[in-house]
Design a protein around this motif. Structure first.
Motif, PDB file in Angstrom:
ATOM      1  N   ALA A 237      12.049  -1.610 -23.621  1.00 49.39           N
ATOM      2  CA  ALA A 237      10.922  -1.347 -22.712  1.00 49.39           C
ATOM      3  C   ALA A 237      11.379  -1.274 -21.261  1.00 49.39           C
ATOM      4  CB  ALA A 237       9.872  -2.434 -22.870  1.00 49.39           C
ATOM      5  N   THR A 238      12.695  -1.148 -21.041  1.00 50.89           N
ATOM      6  CA  THR A 238      13.236  -1.192 -19.687  1.00 50.89           C
ATOM      7  C   THR A 238      12.678  -0.086 -18.810  1.00 50.89           C
ATOM      8  OG1 THR A 238      15.286  -2.148 -20.550  1.00 50.89           O
ATOM      9  CG2 THR A 238      15.362  -1.222 -18.338  1.00 50.89           C
ATOM     10  N   ALA A 239      12.560   1.118 -19.360  1.00 49.64           N
ATOM     11  CA  ALA A 239      12.091   2.247 -18.552  1.00 49.64           C
ATOM     12  C   ALA A 239      10.669   2.036 -18.056  1.00 49.64           C
ATOM     13  CB  ALA A 239      12.172   3.541 -19.364  1.00 49.64           C
ATOM     14  N   LEU A 240       9.885   1.213 -18.757  1.00 52.41           N
ATOM     15  CA  LEU A 240       8.487   1.016 -18.389  1.00 52.41           C
ATOM     16  C   LEU A 240       8.277  -0.173 -17.458  1.00 52.41           C
ATOM     17  CD1 LEU A 240       6.859   1.662 -21.895  1.00 52.41           C
ATOM     18  CD2 LEU A 240       7.214   3.274 -20.012  1.00 52.41           C
ATOM     19  N   LEU A 241       9.331  -0.854 -17.080  1.00 54.63           N
ATOM     20  CA  LEU A 241       9.181  -2.012 -16.196  1.00 54.63           C
ATOM     21  C   LEU A 241       8.534  -1.661 -14.853  1.00 54.63           C
ATOM     22  CD1 LEU A 241      12.419  -4.113 -16.828  1.00 54.63           C
ATOM     23  CD2 LEU A 241      10.106  -4.482 -17.697  1.00 54.63           C
ATOM     24  N   PRO A 242       8.825  -0.491 -14.244  1.00 51.65           N
ATOM     25  CA  PRO A 242       8.095  -0.155 -13.017  1.00 51.65           C
ATOM     26  C   PRO A 242       6.584  -0.098 -13.218  1.00 51.65           C
ATOM     27  CG  PRO A 242      10.033   1.236 -13.211  1.00 51.65           C
ATOM     28  CD  PRO A 242       9.900   0.492 -14.516  1.00 51.65           C
ATOM     29  N   VAL A 243       6.142   0.369 -14.393  1.00 50.29           N
ATOM     30  CA  VAL A 243       4.709   0.440 -14.674  1.00 50.29           C
ATOM     31  C   VAL A 243       4.129  -0.970 -14.830  1.00 50.29           C
ATOM     32  CG1 VAL A 243       2.945   1.406 -16.191  1.00 50.29           C
ATOM     33  CG2 VAL A 243       5.088   2.642 -15.837  1.00 50.29           C
ATOM     34  N   ILE A 299       7.261  -7.600 -28.590  1.00 51.33           N
ATOM     35  CA  ILE A 299       5.810  -7.596 -28.814  1.00 51.33           C
ATOM     36  C   ILE A 299       5.123  -8.549 -27.839  1.00 51.33           C
ATOM     37  CG2 ILE A 299       3.988  -8.143 -30.475  1.00 51.33           C
ATOM     38  CD1 ILE A 299       5.981  -7.369 -32.702  1.00 51.33           C
ATOM     39  N   ALA A 300       5.694  -9.736 -27.657  1.00 55.07           N
ATOM     40  CA  ALA A 300       5.101 -10.718 -26.745  1.00 55.07           C
ATOM     41  C   ALA A 300       5.065 -10.191 -25.316  1.00 55.07           C
ATOM     42  CB  ALA A 300       5.889 -12.028 -26.816  1.00 55.07           C
ATOM     43  N   PHE A 301       6.121  -9.507 -24.900  1.00 55.38           N
ATOM     44  CA  PHE A 301       6.138  -8.948 -23.549  1.00 55.38           C
ATOM     45  C   PHE A 301       5.066  -7.876 -23.386  1.00 55.38           C
ATOM     46  CE2 PHE A 301       7.577  -5.543 -20.696  1.00 55.38           C
ATOM     47  CZ  PHE A 301       7.582  -6.248 -19.500  1.00 55.38           C
ATOM     48  N   GLY A 302       4.929  -7.025 -24.386  1.00 51.78           N
ATOM     49  CA  GLY A 302       3.936  -5.960 -24.294  1.00 51.78           C
ATOM     50  C   GLY A 302       2.518  -6.482 -24.171  1.00 51.78           C
ATOM     51  N   LEU A 303       2.215  -7.629 -24.807  1.00 49.88           N
ATOM     52  CA  LEU A 303       0.864  -8.190 -24.791  1.00 49.88           C
ATOM     53  C   LEU A 303       0.598  -9.088 -23.590  1.00 49.88           C
ATOM     54  CD1 LEU A 303       0.508  -9.102 -28.586  1.00 49.88           C
ATOM     55  CD2 LEU A 303      -0.488  -7.135 -27.391  1.00 49.88           C
ATOM     56  N   SER A 304       1.642  -9.439 -22.863  1.00 52.90           N
ATOM     57  CA  SER A 304       1.503 -10.403 -21.765  1.00 52.90           C
ATOM     58  C   SER A 304       0.835  -9.776 -20.538  1.00 52.90           C
ATOM     59  CB  SER A 304       2.872 -10.946 -21.367  1.00 52.90           C
ATOM     60  OG  SER A 304       2.785 -11.740 -20.200  1.00 52.90           O
ATOM     61  N   ALA A 375       2.590   1.226 -26.565  1.00 47.67           N
ATOM     62  CA  ALA A 375       3.938   1.751 -26.804  1.00 47.67           C
ATOM     63  C   ALA A 375       4.942   0.619 -26.990  1.00 47.67           C
ATOM     64  CB  ALA A 375       4.361   2.643 -25.645  1.00 47.67           C
ATOM     65  N   VAL A 376       4.865  -0.406 -26.154  1.00 45.89           N
ATOM     66  CA  VAL A 376       5.804  -1.526 -26.245  1.00 45.89           C
ATOM     67  C   VAL A 376       5.560  -2.337 -27.517  1.00 45.89           C
ATOM     68  CG1 VAL A 376       6.552  -3.665 -25.141  1.00 45.89           C
ATOM     69  CG2 VAL A 376       6.119  -1.639 -23.751  1.00 45.89           C
ATOM     70  N   VAL A 377       4.295  -2.609 -27.848  1.00 44.35           N
ATOM     71  CA  VAL A 377       3.977  -3.397 -29.040  1.00 44.35           C
ATOM     72  C   VAL A 377       4.424  -2.661 -30.303  1.00 44.35           C
ATOM     73  CG1 VAL A 377       2.105  -4.360 -30.421  1.00 44.35           C
ATOM     74  CG2 VAL A 377       2.076  -4.615 -27.937  1.00 44.35           C
ATOM     75  N   LEU A 378       4.135  -1.372 -30.378  1.00 47.11           N
ATOM     76  CA  LEU A 378       4.565  -0.591 -31.542  1.00 47.11           C
ATOM     77  C   LEU A 378       6.081  -0.560 -31.650  1.00 47.11           C
ATOM     78  CD1 LEU A 378       2.079   2.433 -31.373  1.00 47.11           C
ATOM     79  CD2 LEU A 378       2.145   0.627 -33.115  1.00 47.11           C
ATOM     80  N   GLY A 379       6.766  -0.514 -30.504  1.00 46.93           N
ATOM     81  CA  GLY A 379       8.225  -0.536 -30.524  1.00 46.93           C
ATOM     82  C   GLY A 379       8.770  -1.834 -31.095  1.00 46.93           C
ATOM     83  N   GLY A 380       8.161  -2.969 -30.723  1.00 44.03           N
ATOM     84  CA  GLY A 380       8.600  -4.246 -31.270  1.00 44.03           C
ATOM     85  C   GLY A 380       8.378  -4.340 -32.772  1.00 44.03           C
ATOM     86  N   ILE A 381       7.237  -3.821 -33.236  1.00 44.62           N
ATOM     87  CA  ILE A 381       6.963  -3.799 -34.678  1.00 44.62           C
ATOM     88  C   ILE A 381       7.998  -2.933 -35.399  1.00 44.62           C
ATOM     89  CG2 ILE A 381       5.307  -3.063 -36.429  1.00 44.62           C
ATOM     90  CD1 ILE A 381       3.083  -3.792 -34.440  1.00 44.62           C
ATOM     91  N   GLY A 382       8.339  -1.803 -34.773  1.00 48.01           N
ATOM     92  CA  GLY A 382       9.357  -0.930 -35.355  1.00 48.01           C
ATOM     93  C   GLY A 382      10.712  -1.622 -35.468  1.00 48.01           C
TER      94      GLY A 382
END
Length: 420
Positions: A237-243, A299-304, A375-382
């Protein structure tokens, strides 16, 4: 078991030079990454561009993969690494001049990102193949952990410094990176000349493909590097950290720097632990467990929605990734003959690049389609799904007990063993 890492740094001068060079190179790259990401997002405000810049950096790894390994096996690895670092210094200098004259554009960033990716495509397999020749074999797993600690130390400090400096202006970030790369270049040239025989053969298609054939003939190596490819490709999820920094966690450039540093904090602490207490038994099970933890942390990061909780789970993510990285890096290098290490490292570098740079593109694309958090949560599940699948596809890797279980024939002996 005594801690030999301080001994390596204090009394093994070639490794000390290598270790310091990795600090300065990693610092320069991390500061460039923070500045380029923030600069590009300020220019366009388009989340897809953050993914595209990762794709642009990955493209050279794919285009030049076969040649990068052959260069590492044929030419003096010190000089190849130093030239790559010199090119990265010129890239940073171009951005500094562009920032000073207010001429940095989206197109310019993409062009320089491609050149940055090209230089790193040649640098990575060369430095990976160089390390086993400057430390004793018995200390190699510790040296891998110590080298990773150098890179993670830089990754902790440099992004935060880059974010703070960017608040003063982009030139304040791009300028110092030039000096960092120049110092790394000089340190690399300070290493002793390579003692092993260089591969003087011509760059035929057969020799260029030797690394791929070697990996295909070693299921454990193939399983380990492909696990990293798909797990991090989906979970990164590094590319999305600015968002996250700007729109979700509501921080500025300084927050982005801390978010980028957090995985490295966890990775550094884990690398220091592994340098003193290396994984010696049940390495396969340990590696798969670490990748699974990486997926859960994603997954935890995406939901935080808490900045501090996000920093904490990113630290856990970095620590888990470090365990997998050290195990994979150690046994791949130990089971590869020196004359083949450049080409094998080039293939490994392609997988790592795909998981990082191509993963950034995947993150940007899925965020564009579904939204940043999904996107981040689905990536963690993947990542969790890939971990379970790979344990079934590569059972010997899952059951692997030691880093180096048996010596293999030389590269020449393995050449005819082609897997259909």
């Amino acid at each position: 078991m005594p801690d030999t890492t301080p001994l390596l740094l204090r009394h093994h001068r070639p490794f000390l030079s290598f270790w310091l060079a990795r600090i300065f190179t990693a610092s320069g790259f991390q500061m460039l990454s923070v500045a380029i990401g923030w600069n590009l997002y300020q220019l366009t405000g388009n989340v897809l561009d953050l993914g595209l810049v990762g794709l642009v950096q990955f493209a050279p790894r794919l285009l030049f993969m076969l040649h990068t390994g052959h260069v590492a096996d044929r030419y003096d690895r010190r000089w190849v690494s130093a030239l790559c670092q010199a090119l990265q210094a010129l890239i940073a200098l171009s951005l500094a001049i562009g920032g000073a004259t207010d001429h940095v554009s989206r197109e310019m960033i993409f062009i320089l990102a491609f050149l940055l990716g090209a230089s790193r495509a040649f640098e990575m397999p060369t430095t990976q193949a160089l390390l086993p020749s400057i430390v004793p074999t018995a200390l190699f797993p510790r040296a891998v952990a110590a080298a990773q600690s150098a890179q993670q130390l830089a990754t902790i400090v440099a992004p935060a410094v880059g974010g703070l400096l960017y608040a003063l202006g982009s030139v304040w970030v791009y300028g110092p990176t030039v000096a960092l790369y120049v110092i790394a270049c000089l340190l690399m040239l300070n290493l002793p000349a390579r003692q092993t025989t260089l591969n003087k053969g011509k760059a035929t298609l057969d020799s260029l493909l030797a690394g791929i054939r070697f990996i295909r003939s070693r299921p454990d190596i193939l399983g380990a590097i492909s696990l990293d490819l798909f797990a991090v490709l989906l979970g990164g999820a590094t590319a999305l950290l600015p968002v996250f920094a700007k729109d979700i966690l509501l921080t500025g450039a300084w927050g982005l720097g801390l978010l980028r540093s957090a995985p490295a904090v966890g990775a550094l602490l884990m690398s220091l632990w592994l340098a003193r207490f290396p994984v010696e038994r049940k390495v396969g099970r340990t590696m798969f467990s670490a990748v699974g933890i990486f997926g859960v942390a994603t997954i935890a990061f995406g939901l935080s929605t808490s900045f501090w909780f996000s920093l904490a789970v990113l630290m856990v993510l970095g620590a888990a990734d470090m365990i997998s990285m050290v195990i994979r890096g150690s046994f791949v290098q130990l089971e590869t003959p020196d004359e083949m290490r450049g080409r094998v490292s080039a293939v490994n570098g392609l997988f790592i690049g795909a998981s990082n740079q191509l993963g950034e593109f995947e993150s940007g694309l899925t965020a564009h389609w579904f939204g940043t958090v999904p996107a981040v949560v689905l990536g963690g599940i993947g990542t969790l799904a890939i971990t379970g699948t790979w344990m079934k596809l590569f059972p010997t890797l899952a059951r692997r007990d030691h880093m180096h279980e048996a010596p293999h024939p030389s590269a020449e002996a393995t050449e005819p063993a082609r897997v259909a």
